[in-house]
Design a protein around this motif. Structure first.
Motif, PDB file in Angstrom:
ATOM      1  N   PRO A  41      67.528  37.381  84.207  1.00  0.00           N
ATOM      2  CA  PRO A  41      67.531  36.074  84.875  1.00  0.00           C
ATOM      3  C   PRO A  41      66.879  35.026  83.965  1.00  0.00           C
ATOM      4  N   THR A  82      71.540  32.350  85.736  1.00  0.00           N
ATOM      5  CA  THR A  82      70.569  31.521  86.439  1.00  0.00           C
ATOM      6  C   THR A  82      69.351  32.374  86.795  1.00  0.00           C
ATOM      7  N   ASP A  94      68.296  32.789  89.634  1.00  0.00           N
ATOM      8  CA  ASP A  94      68.683  33.551  90.830  1.00  0.00           C
ATOM      9  C   ASP A  94      69.622  34.713  90.531  1.00  0.00           C
ATOM     10  N   THR A 106      72.938  34.573  88.884  1.00  0.00           N
ATOM     11  CA  THR A 106      74.375  34.365  88.678  1.00  0.00           C
ATOM     12  C   THR A 106      74.688  34.274  87.188  1.00  0.00           C
ATOM     13  N   ALA A 127      68.857  26.819  87.995  1.00  0.00           N
ATOM     14  CA  ALA A 127      70.289  27.097  88.132  1.00  0.00           C
ATOM     15  C   ALA A 127      71.105  26.309  87.109  1.00  0.00           C
TER      16      ALA A 127
END
Ligand code: FES
Ligand SMILES: [Fe+2]
Length: 315
Positions: free
Chosen positions: A24, A42, A44, A46, A70
């Motif tokens: 991450p 990201t 988070d 992704t 992000a």
């Protein structure tokens, strides 16, 4: 006759990172399908894949760029872009540039691999790559990985598997393997080959079962001795240069040490075969209309399948 470099780079799902190597907030530069790409994640979690060049004034996002929450942040003037490629912040400005957009490539994560769909015209994916049940099964060993950069096209690597008559000559097999089934009618090709599996515990009648998910990833199972899974990824770097990567696992049998020994024997065999093929691959020409014999195997069927993934077919 044309050199191998004239086979166009295909489109498909290609490995751009191992999931474990893209933490991450992490980012990496890769060269895939004659493009400079940046793969990033990201905070988070992704994962995204974008062309490396910033649409503002062209900085390379992988050289000094960073991930902030992000967004990916350009190293030159600090513009920020989201996972969809859209500009979402310009330092010292109240506004964004609605037309400034990174070119994104669709990403899926399967089997511990980050796969990007790279298409020269930006067309969307035509198929999916599944999770292979073995990769989530605790009965299977962690992957043993081998990786090679080879000066040839990915099409030549794929053709090798069904080119049955090179096995006795290049790999010193007793007989050419028998291809019991070749189905290249869809994006996912299926090949079933009958072989004599040579193991330190004797020779076993066996099968090699291959599902090829486009030109970039395949799952091979050697059936008849122990349960195995070989994920091979074939990622074009340039037209005539690619990365071949093996991820190999076996089901644990007996002790951990015994299972590992069996896995290493398989991997040693696969590694040896790849090394034996390299000098042929790196010096051969691509013959568009080959002079074939009745025993060559489904070379032309394979080429028709490979052409599904070319915008301009080989020739
Ligand atoms: S070149 Fe990327 S922000 Fe200016
Ligand atoms: Fe081979």
């Amino acid at each position: 006759m044309t050199l191998t470099g004239t086979i166009p780079v295909p489109f498909g799902w290609f490995r751009v990172a191992d999931s474990a190597d893209l933490a991450p907030g992490g980012l990496a530069s890769v060269r895939v399908c004659e493009r400079d790409l940046v793969v990033w994640r990201t905070v988070d979690g992704t994962a995204s894949c974008v062309d490396a060049w910033c649409p503002h004034l062209g900085a390379h996002l992988g050289v000094g760029g960073r991930v902030d929450g992000a967004s990916i942040v350009c190293p030159f003037h600090g513009w920020e872009f989201g996972p969809d490629g859209a500009n979402c912040r310009i330092p010292s400005s109240e506004r964004i540039n609605g037309r400034a957009r990174l070119r994104t490539h669709p990403v899926i994560e399967r089997n511990g691999l980050v796969l990007a769909w790279v298409h020269p015209l930006g067309d969307p994916p035509t198929f999916d790559v599944p999770e292979f049940p073995e990769t989530a099964d605790p009965d299977y060993l962690p992957f043993i990985i081998r990786s090679y950069v080879i000066n040839t096209s990915v099409q030549e690597l794929g053709e090798n598997g069904i080119d049955r008559c090179h096995f006795p000559v290049v790999h010193l097999a007793d007989e050419p393997p028998v291809i019991a089934e070749y189905d290249g009618s869809g994006d996912i090709a299926h090949v079933r080959t009958i072989v004599e599996l040579k193991t330190p515990f004797g020779d076993f009648p066996g099968e090699i079962d291959v599902h090829q998910y486009g030109p970039g990833i395949s799952a091979t199972r050697f059936i008849g001795f122990v349960d195995t899974l070989l994920i091979a990824t074939q990622t074009p770097i340039e037209r005539d240069r690619c990365e071949l990567r093996f991820h190999f696992t076996v089901r644990r049998t007996g002790t951990e040490a015994e299972a590992r020994e069996i896995a290493e024997l398989y991997v040693g065999h696969i590694d040896e075969q790849a090394r034996e093929d390299v000098p042929i691959w790196e010096h051969k020409a691509f013959v568009p209309r080959p002079a074939l014999s009745d025993v060559d195997g489904p070379i032309l069927e394979y080429r028709r399948w490979a052409a599904r993934f070319q915008v301009a077919p080989a020739g």
